[in-house]
Each structure stands twice: as structure tokens, then as C-alpha cells.
Design a protein around this motif. Structure first.
Motif, PDB file in Angstrom:
ATOM      1  N   VAL A 167       0.838  -1.200   0.000  1.00  9.45           N
ATOM      2  CA  VAL A 167       0.000   0.000   0.000  1.00  9.45           C
ATOM      3  C   VAL A 167       0.869   1.244   0.000  1.00  9.45           C
ATOM      4  CG1 VAL A 167      -1.907  -1.150   1.200  1.00  9.45           C
ATOM      5  CG2 VAL A 167      -0.180   0.090   2.535  1.00  9.45           C
ATOM      6  N   GLU A 168       0.331   2.305  -0.561  1.00  8.29           N
ATOM      7  CA  GLU A 168       0.921   3.627  -0.437  1.00  8.29           C
ATOM      8  C   GLU A 168       0.178   4.370   0.669  1.00  8.29           C
ATOM      9  OE1 GLU A 168       0.534   5.475  -4.221  1.00  8.29           O
ATOM     10  OE2 GLU A 168       1.957   4.137  -5.225  1.00  8.29           O
ATOM     11  N   HIS A 169       0.890   5.243   1.402  1.00  6.99           N
ATOM     12  CA  HIS A 169       0.259   5.952   2.506  1.00  6.99           C
ATOM     13  C   HIS A 169       0.746   7.399   2.551  1.00  6.99           C
ATOM     14  CE1 HIS A 169       4.099   4.861   4.425  1.00  6.99           C
ATOM     15  NE2 HIS A 169       3.833   3.609   4.091  1.00  6.99           N
ATOM     16  N   GLU A 170       0.000   8.244   3.253  1.00 11.72           N
ATOM     17  CA  GLU A 170       0.276   9.682   3.266  1.00 11.72           C
ATOM     18  C   GLU A 170       1.499  10.042   4.102  1.00 11.72           C
ATOM     19  OE1 GLU A 170      -3.820  12.092   2.820  1.00 11.72           O
ATOM     20  OE2 GLU A 170      -3.668  10.925   4.678  1.00 11.72           O
ATOM     21  N   LYS A 171       1.638   9.440   5.263  1.00  9.85           N
ATOM     22  CA  LYS A 171       2.683   9.821   6.208  1.00  9.85           C
ATOM     23  C   LYS A 171       3.890   8.890   6.084  1.00  9.85           C
ATOM     24  CE  LYS A 171      -0.821  11.400   9.516  1.00  9.85           C
ATOM     25  NZ  LYS A 171      -1.369  11.212  10.893  1.00  9.85           N
ATOM     26  N   PRO A 172       5.097   9.346   6.424  1.00  9.93           N
ATOM     27  CA  PRO A 172       6.286   8.481   6.364  1.00  9.93           C
ATOM     28  C   PRO A 172       6.195   7.348   7.376  1.00  9.93           C
ATOM     29  CG  PRO A 172       6.809  10.573   7.424  1.00  9.93           C
ATOM     30  CD  PRO A 172       5.437  10.730   6.860  1.00  9.93           C
ATOM     31  N   ASN A 173       6.745   6.191   7.003  1.00 10.87           N
ATOM     32  CA  ASN A 173       6.700   5.027   7.905  1.00 10.87           C
ATOM     33  C   ASN A 173       7.846   5.018   8.904  1.00 10.87           C
ATOM     34  OD1 ASN A 173       8.991   3.773   6.512  1.00 10.87           O
ATOM     35  ND2 ASN A 173       7.543   3.269   4.868  1.00 10.87           N
ATOM     36  N   ASN A 174       8.852   5.856   8.673  1.00  6.43           N
ATOM     37  CA  ASN A 174       9.994   6.004   9.598  1.00  6.43           C
ATOM     38  C   ASN A 174      10.720   4.682   9.878  1.00  6.43           C
ATOM     39  OD1 ASN A 174       9.614   8.836  10.016  1.00  6.43           O
ATOM     40  ND2 ASN A 174       7.897   8.364  11.362  1.00  6.43           N
ATOM     41  N   GLY A 175      10.626   3.750   8.943  1.00  5.23           N
ATOM     42  CA  GLY A 175      11.347   2.483   9.103  1.00  5.23           C
ATOM     43  C   GLY A 175      10.816   1.607  10.221  1.00  5.23           C
ATOM     44  N   ILE A 176       9.544   1.780  10.591  1.00  2.00           N
ATOM     45  CA  ILE A 176       8.956   1.016  11.697  1.00  2.00           C
ATOM     46  C   ILE A 176       8.098  -0.121  11.148  1.00  2.00           C
ATOM     47  CG2 ILE A 176       7.506   1.106  13.764  1.00  2.00           C
ATOM     48  CD1 ILE A 176       8.133   4.114  13.939  1.00  2.00           C
ATOM     49  N   ALA A 177       8.371  -1.332  11.601  1.00  2.00           N
ATOM     50  CA  ALA A 177       7.567  -2.499  11.245  1.00  2.00           C
ATOM     51  C   ALA A 177       6.551  -2.752  12.348  1.00  2.00           C
ATOM     52  CB  ALA A 177       8.456  -3.726  11.066  1.00  2.00           C
ATOM     53  N   HIS A 178       5.320  -3.060  11.956  1.00  2.00           N
ATOM     54  CA  HIS A 178       4.241  -3.306  12.916  1.00  2.00           C
ATOM     55  C   HIS A 178       3.709  -4.724  12.742  1.00  2.00           C
ATOM     56  CE1 HIS A 178       3.722   1.043  13.926  1.00  2.00           C
ATOM     57  NE2 HIS A 178       4.202   1.189  12.690  1.00  2.00           N
ATOM     58  N   GLN A 179       3.475  -5.390  13.848  1.00  2.75           N
ATOM     59  CA  GLN A 179       2.837  -6.706  13.854  1.00  2.75           C
ATOM     60  C   GLN A 179       1.636  -6.610  14.786  1.00  2.75           C
ATOM     61  OE1 GLN A 179       3.063  -9.422  11.898  1.00  2.75           O
ATOM     62  NE2 GLN A 179       4.275 -10.959  12.935  1.00  2.75           N
ATOM     63  N   PHE A 180       0.442  -6.684  14.205  1.00  6.63           N
ATOM     64  CA  PHE A 180      -0.796  -6.545  14.961  1.00  6.63           C
ATOM     65  C   PHE A 180      -1.492  -7.904  14.991  1.00  6.63           C
ATOM     66  CE2 PHE A 180      -5.320  -4.645  14.960  1.00  6.63           C
ATOM     67  CZ  PHE A 180      -5.364  -4.645  16.348  1.00  6.63           C
ATOM     68  N   PHE A 181      -1.602  -8.475  16.188  1.00  5.56           N
ATOM     69  CA  PHE A 181      -2.207  -9.794  16.329  1.00  5.56           C
ATOM     70  C   PHE A 181      -3.707  -9.663  16.566  1.00  5.56           C
ATOM     71  CE2 PHE A 181       2.207 -10.781  17.413  1.00  5.56           C
ATOM     72  CZ  PHE A 181       2.405 -11.882  16.604  1.00  5.56           C
ATOM     73  N   ALA A 228      13.207 -27.618   2.177  1.00 10.45           N
ATOM     74  CA  ALA A 228      13.609 -28.217   3.455  1.00 10.45           C
ATOM     75  C   ALA A 228      12.642 -27.873   4.571  1.00 10.45           C
ATOM     76  CB  ALA A 228      15.018 -27.731   3.832  1.00 10.45           C
ATOM     77  N   HIS A 229      12.069 -26.659   4.534  1.00  8.37           N
ATOM     78  CA  HIS A 229      11.223 -26.207   5.638  1.00  8.37           C
ATOM     79  C   HIS A 229      10.327 -25.061   5.196  1.00  8.37           C
ATOM     80  CE1 HIS A 229      14.380 -23.171   5.629  1.00  8.37           C
ATOM     81  NE2 HIS A 229      15.262 -24.140   5.855  1.00  8.37           N
ATOM     82  N   GLY A 230       9.043 -25.244   5.304  1.00  5.73           N
ATOM     83  CA  GLY A 230       8.088 -24.179   5.054  1.00  5.73           C
ATOM     84  C   GLY A 230       7.417 -23.824   6.368  1.00  5.73           C
ATOM     85  N   ILE A 231       7.532 -22.575   6.809  1.00  5.02           N
ATOM     86  CA  ILE A 231       7.030 -22.181   8.117  1.00  5.02           C
ATOM     87  C   ILE A 231       6.017 -21.049   7.976  1.00  5.02           C
ATOM     88  CG2 ILE A 231       9.115 -22.887   9.340  1.00  5.02           C
ATOM     89  CD1 ILE A 231       9.976 -19.934   9.343  1.00  5.02           C
ATOM     90  N   HIS A 232       5.337 -20.738   9.075  1.00  7.64           N
ATOM     91  CA  HIS A 232       4.375 -19.638   9.101  1.00  7.64           C
ATOM     92  C   HIS A 232       5.141 -18.319   8.935  1.00  7.64           C
ATOM     93  CE1 HIS A 232       1.125 -17.028  10.475  1.00  7.64           C
ATOM     94  NE2 HIS A 232       0.301 -18.063  10.447  1.00  7.64           N
ATOM     95  N   PRO A 233       4.577 -17.351   8.182  1.00  8.32           N
ATOM     96  CA  PRO A 233       5.301 -16.086   7.962  1.00  8.32           C
ATOM     97  C   PRO A 233       5.231 -15.127   9.143  1.00  8.32           C
ATOM     98  CG  PRO A 233       3.167 -16.001   6.875  1.00  8.32           C
ATOM     99  CD  PRO A 233       3.310 -17.404   7.430  1.00  8.32           C
ATOM    100  N   ILE A 234       4.761 -15.585  10.291  1.00  8.39           N
ATOM    101  CA  ILE A 234       4.500 -14.730  11.437  1.00  8.39           C
ATOM    102  C   ILE A 234       5.717 -13.915  11.866  1.00  8.39           C
ATOM    103  CG2 ILE A 234       5.061 -16.458  13.211  1.00  8.39           C
ATOM    104  CD1 ILE A 234       2.529 -15.493  14.712  1.00  8.39           C
ATOM    105  N   ALA A 235       6.911 -14.446  11.695  1.00  9.31           N
ATOM    106  CA  ALA A 235       8.116 -13.717  12.094  1.00  9.31           C
ATOM    107  C   ALA A 235       8.941 -13.258  10.890  1.00  9.31           C
ATOM    108  CB  ALA A 235       8.978 -14.593  13.011  1.00  9.31           C
ATOM    109  N   GLY A 236       8.416 -13.455   9.684  1.00 13.66           N
ATOM    110  CA  GLY A 236       9.122 -13.022   8.485  1.00 13.66           C
ATOM    111  C   GLY A 236      10.458 -13.708   8.268  1.00 13.66           C
ATOM    112  N   GLN A 237      10.557 -14.979   8.684  1.00 10.78           N
ATOM    113  CA  GLN A 237      11.850 -15.659   8.664  1.00 10.78           C
ATOM    114  C   GLN A 237      12.025 -16.647   7.510  1.00 10.78           C
ATOM    115  OE1 GLN A 237      14.634 -15.099  10.705  1.00 10.78           O
ATOM    116  NE2 GLN A 237      13.404 -13.299  11.128  1.00 10.78           N
ATOM    117  N   GLY A 238      11.064 -16.724   6.598  1.00  8.99           N
ATOM    118  CA  GLY A 238      11.147 -17.722   5.531  1.00  8.99           C
ATOM    119  C   GLY A 238      12.403 -17.619   4.691  1.00  8.99           C
TER     120      GLY A 238
END
Length: 420
Positions: free
Chosen positions: A208-222, A306-316
Motif C-alpha cells: 500500500v501507499e500511505h500519506e505519512k512516512p513510515n519512519n522504518g517502523i515495522a508493525h505486527q498486529f495480532f 527443506a522447511h516451510g514455516i508460518h510467515p509470522i516472524a518473516g523468517q522464511g
């Protein structure tokens, strides 16, 4: 030369190399380049044509590269060309809650300033990685890139693994690498079984494109249906990985782009201003699938094979690049000793190095998803209190940051930015 002559050449082609990689995705390409740099001859078989791999348009697909993965790309001479297109991840904010009701007051906040090494990771688009890998391989004489080819059979002979191509040609090598995905034909033909299960969730992926800068912050909302990851890209853009229950995701997938964004906005919130879709939308079912063995006779598996995991931690992708780094180091050390790089003793070292990390990562992502993807009031209270406690203990925060950055455990040389 006419087409009939081309066909004759393909059917009689026989190619030998030190290693043979089936699968031309990011892990396969990274392995090809790293192996070629230690002096091995490499044949890479990719089912997609180069033209398809090189498509320049932004399609919304991106990856979170851990700091250690960035170091690997530097060690194989790719990072200098990629850095301008990479967005540093400076902070990670983890929250719990319901769509439309805002986050829980308990959260985790990780800041890269708490470690000395720099940003925890980088977000980079798939198209930039693909192009960098293809450009590098094109200039390496000891890599043979067979694009638009598929493997239809494989067999092990004395001292070699051999595959037969759909075009009729054959390729052989001292060791065969399966980098051909969760439904790896290489693994299946070798008789390697898999263990795993479906999560009853589907990932909806876009940018997505957004109006305000993201400031390099990653968000994980459960949320009860699954986690929503909002990952910063260069410019005022973010990558979205939105996990939902399969039935809900199937309904959302059929929506128009406008209606899809209307469904996303209450979950996304307004902290970055108005948002609009950038690029294409994708969806894929989420499951856990681990190969029961990472090796067979003259065969090794890397990445999703070798291993397919959940993307929850972005470690694939990061887990796949750890495979690449470990395998290349094992092969380099064996070659220096004068050993047969495809022997059981050599490949056993690779499996011993990677097996525990793979199992640990699978268990951790599985447990984390089960803990957070529900609306159980007891579990919700427990996890919120746990997040609050972690956030208040600097040593625990730093431990999480270092783990996410790939700086813990027995780290292969390439992941330290050193030659294999």
C-alpha cells in the motif's frame, strides 16, 4: 538454426558440474553465486524463463531481510547494488487487539539502537533481488543457467547425481541441491517424506501507499483471525502480510480492489494517513511442512524444499539463506580437505548444522501463531502480560532483537559477512 536442430541439441545435451541446483528462486540463485565464488562449477535449473524472472514492474512482493542475511549479500558482492532500494527496519512494534478497537495497552517495542550492529534488518522488493541475482550469475563463467527447463527424473550413480530434463537432456553433478519449493520434486523423487499441518489460515499479501512516512517502523498486529504485518518499504509505502481464517480470506480475496481496501482499513488503522493499493494482490494457504531429512544420497535440500514455516516472524527467506550459508561453508571446508563434496560424511555435517535451528524455528513460529491467533480471554490476558513484562526488561528486548537479526547461535561465515 531451425527448431528441429535445436530439439536435437537439447535431447543430446549432457552437462556435468560440481553441484546441480534445481530451482531458480532466490535461495537457489544465492547458493549458485556463493558456490561459484568458492571455485565450484554450478548448474542451475529454473522452470521459469529469464524474461519472466526479470520483469521490472512492482508487483507488491517484498521480503524482510535480517541483518545477517544482508551480510551474506554483502559477502557475495550483491549488497552495494541493492542498498539504494532497501528500507532499513529501525523499530518493531508488536501489539494485540481487535480490528476497529485499537491495540491492547500491552505491547513490545524493539529499537535497533539497543544493539551495536545497526538496523535489525531491511525490507526489499522481490524484483530488485531477482534482478541482482540474475545479473551476478550472468557474469560468472562457472555458472550454467538453464532457464525454462524442468526436471522429470533423477537417479544416483557411483559418484554422481543425474537428472533428466523435459527437453531430453541430462545433467549430472557430485551433489544435487533441491531448492524447488514446499512441494519439492527433488525431495519426492529421493523418497524424503514431510511432516506438517495446515493452519486453517490464508495469507493475503499486497503493498500500500500511505500519506505519512513510515519512519522504518515495522508493525505486527495480532488479531483473533491471524496476524497483520505492516512492513516499511522505501518511500511512503508498506508491504502487507495479512493472515486470516481460510473462510474469511476466501471471501476477501474475491472482493474488488476498492472493497479489499475497505476491509483492510479498519485493521490497518489511520496512523499513516489514508492508504491505497500499490501493485497486485496475492494469497496463499498457510501451513507448516518440514522435510523429515535435509539430505539423501548425494542430495541436500534448502529453503522451502527443506522447511516451510508460518510467515509470522518473516523468517522464511532468512531461514533459506542460513541453509545456503551453512551448506556453502560445509562444501568449502570439504573441498579444502580434498573430500568428495557429495559424500554422506560431508552432507551429514550440513544436516547436523541446520537441523536443530530448523526444528526450533518451526516450533517457535507454530507456538506463537497458536498463542496469538485466538480470542481466548485466558490466553489473551497471559500473552498481554507477557508482552508487557518483556518490554520492561532491556536484556530480554536485546535478546529478541539479536534473534530477529540472525546474530545468535552458530553463525556461518557468510552470515557474518566473511568468505565461506
Amino acid at each position: 538454426m531451425d527448431n528441429s536442430m535445436d530439439t536435437i541439441i537439447l535431447k543430446t545435451m549432457k552437462h556435468k558440474s560440481d553441484i546441480l541446483i534445481v530451482g531458480g528462486g532466490l535461495n537457489g540463485c544465492a547458493l549458485a553465486i556463493a558456490a561459484a565464488q568458492i571455485g565450484l562449477t554450478v548448474t542451475l535449473i529454473d522452470s521459469l524463463p529469464v524474461k519472466t524472472r526479470r520483469l521490472p514492474g512492482f508487483d507488491g512482493r517484498s521480503y524482510a531481510l535480517a541483518l545477517a542475511s544482508k551480510r551474506l549479500l554483502g559477502a557475495i558482492d550483491l549488497w552495494d547494488n541493492l542498498e539504494k532500494d532497501a528500507q532499513p527496519i529501525l523499530e518493531i512494534k508488536v501489539t494485540d487487539g481487535h480490528a476497529g478497537y485499537g491495540p491492547s495497552p500491552f505491547f513490545m517495542h524493539f529499537d535497533h539502537a539497543e544493539i551495536e550492529e545497526g538496523p535489525m534488518g531491511f525490507m526489499i522488493e522481490d524484483r530488485h533481488l531477482r534482478r541482482a541475482f540474475l545479473d551476478a550469475m550472468k557474469d560468472m563463467p562457472n555458472i550454467t543457467h538453464l532457464a525454462g527447463e524442468t526436471v522429470v527424473a533423477q537417479n544416483i550413480t557411483t559418484g554422481h547425481a543425474q537428472v533428466t530434463l523435459a527437453s531430453g537432456g541430462t545433467c549430472s553433478a557430485k551433489v544435487l541441491i533441491g531448492s524447488d519449493g514446499r512441494k519439492s520434486g527433488t525431495a519426492q523423487r529421493a523418497g524424503i517424506q514431510r511432516t506438517g499441518w495446515r493452519y486453517g489460515q490464508t495469507a493475503l499479501v499486497c503493498a500500500v501507499e500511505h500519506e505519512k512516512p513510515n519512519n522504518g517502523i515495522a508493525h505486527q498486529f495480532f488479531m483473533p483471525g491471524g496476524p497483520l504485518a505492516i512492513l516499511p518499504l522505501t518511500g511512503n509505502r508498506c508491504s502487507i502480510v495479512w493472515a486470516e481464517k481460510t473462510e474469511t480470506a476466501a471471501q476477501i480475496s474475491t472482493l474488488s480492489d476498492a472493497d479489499f481496501m475497505n476491509a483492510l482499513r479498519p485493521r490497518f488503522g489511520d496512523f499513516l494517513g489514508d492508504i491505497k493499493l500499490a501493485g497486485k494482490r496475492f494469497s496463499y494457504p498457510l501451513d507448516l511442512t518440514i522435510a523429515n531429512s535435509l539430505i539423501a544420497d548425494r542430495i541436500a535440500l534448502i529453503g522451502d524444499a527443506a522447511h516451510g514455516i508460518h510467515p509470522i516472524a518473516g523468517q522464511g527467506l532468512n531461514a533459506g539463506l542460513r541453509d545456503v550459508a551453512a551448506l556453502v561453508q560445509v562444501l568449502a571446508e570439504a573441498r579444502r580437505r580434498g573430500e568428495d563434496i557429495g559424500s554422506p560424511l560431508v552432507l551429514d555435517r550440513y544436516q547436523a548444522w541446520r537441523r536443530f535451528d530448523v526444528a526450533t524455528l518451526a516450533v517457535a513460529t507454530d507456538a506463537f501463531n497458536k498463542l496469538f491467533s485466538n480470542n481466548n480471554p485466558v490466553l489473551r490476558a497471559s500473552r498481554d502480560i507477557g508482552m508487557g513484562l518483556i518490554n520492561r526488561v532491556p536484556a530480554m528486548r536485546r535478546a529478541f532483537i539479536r534473534e530477529a537479526a540472525g546474530l545468535t547461535g552458530q553463525v556461518p561465515n557468510l552470515l557474518q559477512g566473511k568468505p565461506a
